[in-house]
Motif scaffolding. Structure first.
Motif, PDB file in Angstrom:
ATOM      1  N   TYR A 105       0.846  -1.197   0.000  1.00 20.33           N
ATOM      2  CA  TYR A 105       0.000   0.000   0.000  1.00 20.33           C
ATOM      3  C   TYR A 105       0.879   1.243   0.000  1.00 20.33           C
ATOM      4  N   PHE A 109      -0.762   7.761   3.437  1.00 22.04           N
ATOM      5  CA  PHE A 109      -2.193   7.489   3.568  1.00 22.04           C
ATOM      6  C   PHE A 109      -2.721   8.066   4.876  1.00 22.04           C
ATOM      7  N   THR A 110      -4.030   8.264   4.906  1.00 19.01           N
ATOM      8  CA  THR A 110      -4.688   8.753   6.116  1.00 19.01           C
ATOM      9  C   THR A 110      -5.337   7.572   6.834  1.00 19.01           C
ATOM     10  N   GLU A 111      -5.338   7.622   8.151  1.00 22.00           N
ATOM     11  CA  GLU A 111      -5.904   6.517   8.934  1.00 22.00           C
ATOM     12  C   GLU A 111      -6.670   7.065  10.134  1.00 22.00           C
ATOM     13  N   TYR A 182     -11.401   8.258   5.214  1.00 21.11           N
ATOM     14  CA  TYR A 182      -9.988   7.972   5.390  1.00 21.11           C
ATOM     15  C   TYR A 182      -9.598   6.824   4.470  1.00 21.11           C
ATOM     16  N   ASP A 183      -8.301   6.751   4.180  1.00 22.07           N
ATOM     17  CA  ASP A 183      -7.821   5.633   3.375  1.00 22.07           C
ATOM     18  C   ASP A 183      -7.967   4.325   4.152  1.00 22.07           C
ATOM     19  N   ILE A 204      -9.407  -1.273   4.612  1.00 23.56           N
ATOM     20  CA  ILE A 204      -8.936  -0.351   3.576  1.00 23.56           C
ATOM     21  C   ILE A 204     -10.151   0.192   2.833  1.00 23.56           C
ATOM     22  N   ARG A 205     -10.360   1.490   2.919  1.00 22.95           N
ATOM     23  CA  ARG A 205     -11.501   2.117   2.252  1.00 22.95           C
ATOM     24  C   ARG A 205     -11.105   2.699   0.901  1.00 22.95           C
ATOM     25  N   ASN A 206      -9.878   3.158   0.789  1.00 25.17           N
ATOM     26  CA  ASN A 206      -9.397   3.690  -0.483  1.00 25.17           C
ATOM     27  C   ASN A 206      -8.589   2.613  -1.199  1.00 25.17           C
ATOM     28  N   ASP A 208      -7.751   2.561  -4.278  1.00 23.89           N
ATOM     29  CA  ASP A 208      -6.890   3.096  -5.338  1.00 23.89           C
ATOM     30  C   ASP A 208      -5.430   3.189  -4.911  1.00 23.89           C
ATOM     31  N   SER A 209      -5.193   3.183  -3.602  1.00 24.20           N
ATOM     32  CA  SER A 209      -3.809   3.288  -3.119  1.00 24.20           C
ATOM     33  C   SER A 209      -3.138   1.933  -2.945  1.00 24.20           C
TER      34      SER A 209
END
Length: 225
Positions: A105, A109-111, A182-183, A204-206, A208-209
């Motif tokens: 990943y 990223f944001t968490e 958040y990512d 993991i919500r995003n 794309d990363s």
């Protein structure tokens, strides 16, 4: 950054193919339908249609003519963080999964860590969520919602010991009302006074990363050990 995803051999073969990360099928949680279903259950807690304080957060909610599973962290691709990767084989065994993949990943990223925001989430439920829904609910439905908020605040205090599914409603309600995302979202779920069911359970919500997936030989072998 690496995360560790438990899955089946069939799904792993799809994800390991080049350029197939877009075929990831994350868990889906319909927050609105779940909230409505839980309020209905609270209202029907006894013959008098008075909300019952003995309410236990169910594993399923009724949506679109069927019962749907309440995923502990709402929508997303479930996995374990690097610091908790040793928990993944036991989880895989319990869930009848036979492969563990390493998710590469992006580092930036944001968490949102629920366990590090306990007091903030409790205040949010009482001071933000409750006034927000008072605009839309009235009478018995409002009474049910007020009780739901009290129960959710207690769940945060007890580290979701009895009802881990309650974390999903808290998280999704927070993201919905604050219009944020958040990512990655994560939490610790209490097992007993000294140990956690999952020390760092993540979603993991995003997607794309995600850079790619790799077969994790060591952890996958531990499943069958």
């Amino acid at each position: 950054m690496n995360f560790f995803h438990c899955t089946t051999t069939k799904s792993a073969r799809i994800l390991l193919k080049p350029k197939n990360k877009k075929k990831v099928k994350p868990s889906y949680f319909n927050f609105v339908d779940c909230l409505n279903d839980w309020l209905r259950r609270l209202l029907n807690g006894n013959d008098d249609d008075i909300p019952s304080e003995d309410f236990s957060f169910p594993r399923y909610y009724y949506s679109q003519g069927d019962n749907k599973l309440v995923f502990w962290l709402g929508s997303g691709l479930y996995c374990f963080a690097e610091s908790a990767k040793e928990e993944s084989p036991a989880y895989a065994k319990k869930s009848n999964l036979d492969v563990i993949l390493t998710i590469n990943y992006k580092d930036d990223f944001t968490e949102f860590k629920m366990h590090q925001n306990k007091e903030m989430l409790q205040d949010f439920l009482s001071e933000v969520a409750l006034p927000y829904y008072r605009q839309y609910y009235s009478d018995d439905l409002l009474t049910a919602f007020e009780l739901l908020i009290e129960l959710l605040v207690l769940e945060i205090e007890t580290e979701y010991f009895t009802n881990p599914h309650s974390a999903a409603i808290i998280l999704e309600m927070y993201l919905f009302i604050t219009n944020t995302d958040y990512d990655i979202v994560s939490n610790k779920f209490l097992k007993d006074e000294n140990n956690f069911k999952y020390d760092n359970y993540s979603s993991i919500r995003n997607l794309d990363s995600i850079i790619n997936f790799e077969y994790n030989t060591g952890l996958s072998h531990e499943i069958r050990a």
